[in-house]
Design a protein around this motif. Structure first.
Motif: not given
Length: 237
Positions: A47-48, A81-84, A126-129, A230-237
């Motif tokens: 959530r940001g 996208i997976t716990f595996r 990973r999801d929208a949040q 880099a941190m900001f870009s990884s989240v906003m991409s």
């Protein structure tokens, strides 16, 4: 060794500041290095609010940001996208089916900074949040890493889980939610704008822009401006 590691984590006070988080990170990095995994990335986005810790050198972080690798990094797009557990690194290239040439190039370039073989441990899908997870890497050969994983992977994933919780506790009272101005300044910086360009775009003084960028870097727990981007870009991409 796991019991001792957990005791060390529990001894770090949950003060909600960067000093506590740094102590947890140093303890965690030392534990994994002691087991042959000297390359670590931990990312937690919700959530940001987000944090990133890594043992990768600043030169790699700067290149990652400069070339926009956050938008194609397979750790973010394919692993969280997976716990595996997913094998990572150039040594497992034969297992990286479905990746684009650009994504394979990210993996290849990481090998030049010592990331040869490893595996992921996802904490939150990973999801929208957001997402949360570990990329646990090593400069050792695939054969050596395979042997370590066969013997210790369950223990290492458990250690990663507890380290993730300890980092969350250490940061629990420390807000990393960027203000609108901090967000704007960091976004423009990520787009390649210089300080004076950002100031002109937003109608601010250059000193105000520097202040917003410094505050954003401190909130993110980034050691350098390049790491913050880099941190900001990884989240906003």
């Amino acid at each position: 060794m796991l019991d001792r590691f957990l005791e060390e984590l529990s001894s770090v006070p949950a003060t909600g500041n960067l000093d506590a988080a740094d102590q947890v990170w140093a303890t965690t990095a030392a534990f994994f290095a002691g087991h042959g995994f000297d390359k670590l990335i931990h990312l937690d986005v919700a959530r940001g609010q987000f944090s990133l810790q890594t043992t990768m050198p600043d030169a790699w972080i700067a290149r990652y940001q400069e070339l926009g690798y956050a938008g194609i990094d397979p750790f973010l797009s394919h692993c969280c996208i997976t716990f595996r557990p997913i094998s990572t690194g150039i040594a497992y290239a034969d297992q990286h089916r479905g990746l684009s040439a650009a994504q394979m190039n990210v993996i290849d370039e990481a090998s030049g900074f010592g990331w040869n073989a490893g595996f992921t441990s996802t904490m939150r899908l990973r999801d929208a949040q957001g997402l949360a997870g570990w990329n646990i890497g090593s400069s050792l050969s695939r054969k050596e890493v395979d042997a370590l994983r066969a013997d210790r992977e369950a223990e290492l994933r458990l250690a990663a889980h507890h380290a993730h919780l300890a980092l969350a506790r250490a940061m629990s009272a420390f807000s990393v939610l960027l203000s609108p101005r901090e967000n704007q300044c960091l976004r423009l910086l990520a787009q390649g704008c210089r300080t004076k360009d950002i100031a002109r775009e937003l109608g601010l003084s250059t000193s105000a822009v520097e202040l917003y960028l410094r505050n954003a870097r401190q909130k993110l727990g980034a050691a350098t401006r390049e790491q913050a981007v880099a941190m900001f870009s990884s989240v906003m991409s």
